[in-house]
Scaffold this motif. Structure first.
Motif, PDB file in Angstrom:
ATOM      1  N   VAL A 189       0.844  -1.190   0.000  1.00 52.38           N
ATOM      2  CA  VAL A 189       0.000   0.000   0.000  1.00 52.38           C
ATOM      3  C   VAL A 189       0.884   1.247   0.000  1.00 52.38           C
ATOM      4  CG1 VAL A 189      -1.853   1.243   1.158  1.00 52.38           C
ATOM      5  CG2 VAL A 189      -1.816  -1.265   1.196  1.00 52.38           C
ATOM      6  N   LEU A 190       0.711   2.078  -1.039  1.00 52.14           N
ATOM      7  CA  LEU A 190       1.581   3.230  -1.258  1.00 52.14           C
ATOM      8  C   LEU A 190       0.825   4.548  -1.257  1.00 52.14           C
ATOM      9  CD1 LEU A 190       3.712   1.732  -4.171  1.00 52.14           C
ATOM     10  CD2 LEU A 190       4.366   1.909  -1.768  1.00 52.14           C
ATOM     11  N   LYS A 191      -0.392   4.551  -0.775  1.00 51.78           N
ATOM     12  CA  LYS A 191      -1.196   5.777  -0.802  1.00 51.78           C
ATOM     13  C   LYS A 191      -0.565   6.851   0.082  1.00 51.78           C
ATOM     14  CE  LYS A 191      -4.249   3.975   2.824  1.00 51.78           C
ATOM     15  NZ  LYS A 191      -5.638   3.675   3.210  1.00 51.78           N
ATOM     16  N   ALA A 192      -1.044   8.095  -0.108  1.00 50.48           N
ATOM     17  CA  ALA A 192      -0.562   9.238   0.671  1.00 50.48           C
ATOM     18  C   ALA A 192       0.965   9.346   0.623  1.00 50.48           C
ATOM     19  CB  ALA A 192      -1.052   9.178   2.119  1.00 50.48           C
ATOM     20  N   ASN A 193       1.494   9.324  -0.626  1.00 48.24           N
ATOM     21  CA  ASN A 193       2.935   9.461  -0.832  1.00 48.24           C
ATOM     22  C   ASN A 193       3.715   8.385  -0.084  1.00 48.24           C
ATOM     23  OD1 ASN A 193       5.198  10.714  -2.007  1.00 48.24           O
ATOM     24  ND2 ASN A 193       5.547  11.993  -0.207  1.00 48.24           N
ATOM     25  N   ALA A 194       3.205   7.156  -0.185  1.00 46.14           N
ATOM     26  CA  ALA A 194       3.816   6.027   0.531  1.00 46.14           C
ATOM     27  C   ALA A 194       3.943   6.347   2.013  1.00 46.14           C
ATOM     28  CB  ALA A 194       5.163   5.638  -0.071  1.00 46.14           C
ATOM     29  N   TYR A 195       2.800   6.795   2.584  1.00 46.68           N
ATOM     30  CA  TYR A 195       2.743   7.144   4.002  1.00 46.68           C
ATOM     31  C   TYR A 195       3.845   8.152   4.358  1.00 46.68           C
ATOM     32  CZ  TYR A 195      -0.554   3.273   4.752  1.00 46.68           C
ATOM     33  OH  TYR A 195      -1.639   2.431   4.698  1.00 46.68           O
ATOM     34  N   GLY A 196       4.025   9.115   3.449  1.00 43.67           N
ATOM     35  CA  GLY A 196       4.990  10.174   3.689  1.00 43.67           C
ATOM     36  C   GLY A 196       6.422   9.840   3.334  1.00 43.67           C
ATOM     37  N   HIS A 197       6.680   8.674   2.767  1.00 42.63           N
ATOM     38  CA  HIS A 197       8.048   8.227   2.527  1.00 42.63           C
ATOM     39  C   HIS A 197       8.556   8.483   1.103  1.00 42.63           C
ATOM     40  CE1 HIS A 197       7.079   6.106   6.237  1.00 42.63           C
ATOM     41  NE2 HIS A 197       8.361   5.832   6.389  1.00 42.63           N
ATOM     42  N   GLY A 198       7.667   8.872   0.203  1.00 46.40           N
ATOM     43  CA  GLY A 198       8.080   9.113  -1.179  1.00 46.40           C
ATOM     44  C   GLY A 198       7.562   8.032  -2.101  1.00 46.40           C
ATOM     45  N   LEU A 199       6.484   8.309  -2.791  1.00 47.07           N
ATOM     46  CA  LEU A 199       5.735   7.302  -3.552  1.00 47.07           C
ATOM     47  C   LEU A 199       6.594   6.508  -4.520  1.00 47.07           C
ATOM     48  CD1 LEU A 199       2.967   6.120  -4.461  1.00 47.07           C
ATOM     49  CD2 LEU A 199       2.799   8.039  -6.049  1.00 47.07           C
ATOM     50  N   VAL A 200       7.180   7.174  -5.490  1.00 42.25           N
ATOM     51  CA  VAL A 200       7.859   6.471  -6.574  1.00 42.25           C
ATOM     52  C   VAL A 200       9.132   5.798  -6.090  1.00 42.25           C
ATOM     53  CG1 VAL A 200       9.007   6.758  -8.800  1.00 42.25           C
ATOM     54  CG2 VAL A 200       6.839   7.917  -8.370  1.00 42.25           C
ATOM     55  N   THR A 201       9.924   6.486  -5.291  1.00 46.26           N
ATOM     56  CA  THR A 201      11.189   5.906  -4.839  1.00 46.26           C
ATOM     57  C   THR A 201      10.955   4.664  -3.996  1.00 46.26           C
ATOM     58  OG1 THR A 201      12.212   8.092  -4.850  1.00 46.26           O
ATOM     59  CG2 THR A 201      13.350   6.360  -3.632  1.00 46.26           C
ATOM     60  N   ILE A 202       9.986   4.711  -3.103  1.00 44.32           N
ATOM     61  CA  ILE A 202       9.677   3.530  -2.300  1.00 44.32           C
ATOM     62  C   ILE A 202       9.236   2.384  -3.198  1.00 44.32           C
ATOM     63  CG2 ILE A 202       8.072   2.572  -0.607  1.00 44.32           C
ATOM     64  CD1 ILE A 202      10.266   4.226   0.664  1.00 44.32           C
ATOM     65  N   ALA A 203       8.348   2.668  -4.144  1.00 43.94           N
ATOM     66  CA  ALA A 203       7.864   1.619  -5.045  1.00 43.94           C
ATOM     67  C   ALA A 203       9.008   0.978  -5.825  1.00 43.94           C
ATOM     68  CB  ALA A 203       6.829   2.192  -6.003  1.00 43.94           C
ATOM     69  N   GLN A 204       9.968   1.784  -6.241  1.00 42.76           N
ATOM     70  CA  GLN A 204      11.087   1.267  -7.026  1.00 42.76           C
ATOM     71  C   GLN A 204      11.952   0.291  -6.240  1.00 42.76           C
ATOM     72  OE1 GLN A 204      12.789   5.033  -8.138  1.00 42.76           O
ATOM     73  NE2 GLN A 204      11.736   5.092 -10.126  1.00 42.76           N
ATOM     74  N   HIS A 205      11.844   0.308  -4.913  1.00 36.51           N
ATOM     75  CA  HIS A 205      12.635  -0.603  -4.087  1.00 36.51           C
ATOM     76  C   HIS A 205      11.835  -1.802  -3.571  1.00 36.51           C
ATOM     77  CE1 HIS A 205      15.290   2.910  -4.093  1.00 36.51           C
ATOM     78  NE2 HIS A 205      16.260   2.067  -3.798  1.00 36.51           N
ATOM     79  N   LEU A 206      10.551  -1.864  -3.915  1.00 35.11           N
ATOM     80  CA  LEU A 206       9.722  -2.970  -3.429  1.00 35.11           C
ATOM     81  C   LEU A 206       9.648  -4.071  -4.485  1.00 35.11           C
ATOM     82  CD1 LEU A 206       6.868  -0.964  -1.688  1.00 35.11           C
ATOM     83  CD2 LEU A 206       8.717  -2.249  -0.603  1.00 35.11           C
ATOM     84  N   ASN A 207      10.780  -4.682  -4.738  1.00 39.28           N
ATOM     85  CA  ASN A 207      10.861  -5.676  -5.796  1.00 39.28           C
ATOM     86  C   ASN A 207      10.051  -6.929  -5.502  1.00 39.28           C
ATOM     87  OD1 ASN A 207      12.683  -4.088  -7.315  1.00 39.28           O
ATOM     88  ND2 ASN A 207      14.383  -4.765  -6.027  1.00 39.28           N
ATOM     89  N   ASP A 208       9.808  -7.214  -4.235  1.00 38.46           N
ATOM     90  CA  ASP A 208       9.094  -8.436  -3.873  1.00 38.46           C
ATOM     91  C   ASP A 208       7.580  -8.262  -3.836  1.00 38.46           C
ATOM     92  OD1 ASP A 208      11.457  -9.832  -3.633  1.00 38.46           O
ATOM     93  OD2 ASP A 208      11.673  -9.426  -1.497  1.00 38.46           O
TER      94      ASP A 208
END
Length: 330
Positions: free
Chosen positions: A3-22
């Motif tokens: 779950v990446l809503k709200a800017n990945a809970y404030g952590h940075g949407l795209v950058t966090i997603a790019q590291h969630l390979n699993d």
């Protein structure tokens, strides 16, 4: 389903997603978040947890391979009436007790059959619900919701998704086929009176700033707006560049801890837009301008700060404002 809503809970949407390979899929609340992920090069399936808001959104969903929740009659009718070149992957959300989004249990057969019949929905219609009290292990509500969902879905051989972070941690019978880690994904506990460490979760975010002044204060000098705090003896204050303009909670009470040079110090006076004052006593640890200040992080759980501000860690993380700079380390 990360779950990446709200800017990945404030952590940075795209950058966090790019590291969630699993992750097998991503989940967001709204279409603009999903579009930002696609613009960032993310190709995994994306589920819109609130579904689409307008029939005009449907071609966008189809073009970008977004999956949508269907939670009410308006959405279902719009999907049935749309002119689409191919079907969309849908999740049917059932209200089992949250009473927010989702069809009523007695509507399940009708909605499921209509989704099976329309050419605009893929025949694989997955099922979803949302727990209202999963963070309360003493409540019977979650087991009631699981039982209701299972009764409705028992003859439907489609994927089931019930559990948010609290459901994952506390209610294994509700895990289903998909789980939706949100807060716990960022190393923070969704359960009351616990921290991520309780569940061997590692906090992702460390919120830091710098000391910008160290000053002497005489006994009984009022500090900050409205003079809400004063020391009963001479002391020293450290002023740090942080405030509600950065997303730090304005209502953090006196004594809310920060860390400087591995030592805890308490906030005094009012949290302002840009500055916070700390009582550092006789400054035996030689705090000076430029020293790093940890507002929360692995050594100072955001859950603790949330308690000091009479709020929840979700709010603190999501309230980080754009003027805060992000630095990522692996």
């Amino acid at each position: 389903m990360a779950v990446l809503k709200a800017n990945a809970y404030g952590h940075g949407l795209v950058t966090i997603a790019q590291h969630l390979n699993d992750a097998d899929a991503f989940a967001v609340a709204r279409i603009d978040e999903a579009l930002a992920l696609r613009a960032g090069g993310l190709t995994k399936p994306i589920v819109l947890l609130e579904g689409f808001f307008d029939e005009a959104d449907l071609p966008i969903l189809l073009a970008n391979n977004f999956q949508t929740i269907i939670h009410d009659e308006n959405q279902l009718a719009a999907l049935e009436n749309a002119q689409l070149e191919a079907p969309i992957n849908c999740w049917l959300k059932i209200n089992t007790g949250m009473h927010r989004l989702g069809i009523a249990p007695e509507q399940f057969d009708e909605f499921y059959n209509r989704l099976q019949k329309t050419a605009n929905a893929n025949n694989t219609v997955n099922l979803m619900t949302h727990f209202s009290c999963a963070d309360d292990v003493d409540s019977s509500k979650t087991m009631q919701q699981i039982a209701l969902f299972n009764r409705l879905a028992e003859n439907v051989e489609q994927a089931h998704c019930l559990s948010n972070s609290a459901g994952i941690l506390a209610w294994p019978s509700g895990h289903g086929d998909w789980v939706r880690p949100g807060l716990m994904l960022y190393g923070v506990s969704p359960m009351a009176n616990t921290t991520g460490k309780t569940y061997q979760l590692e906090p992702v975010m460390r919120l830091t700033t710098k000391v910008i002044a160290v000053r002497n204060v005489a006994a009984h000098e009022a500090v900050g707006y409205s003079g809400r705090w004063q020391s009963d003896k001479p002391t020293q204050l450290a002023v740090v560049a942080m405030g509600y303009g950065d997303g730090y909670p304005r209502h953090a009470r006196a004594g809310t801890p920060v860390i400087i040079n591995k030592q805890r110090y308490g906030i005094v006076g009012s949290v302002a837009m840009d500055m916070i004052t700390l009582d550092i006593g006789n400054n035996t640890h030689n705090i000076k301008v430029g020293d790093e200040v940890t507002m929360w992080g692995p050594e100072l759980p955001v859950e603790e700060i949330a308690q000091c501000a009479d709020t929840i860690p979700y709010e603190l993380l999501c309230n980080i404002t754009p003027r805060v700079s992000y630095q990522y380390q692996r």
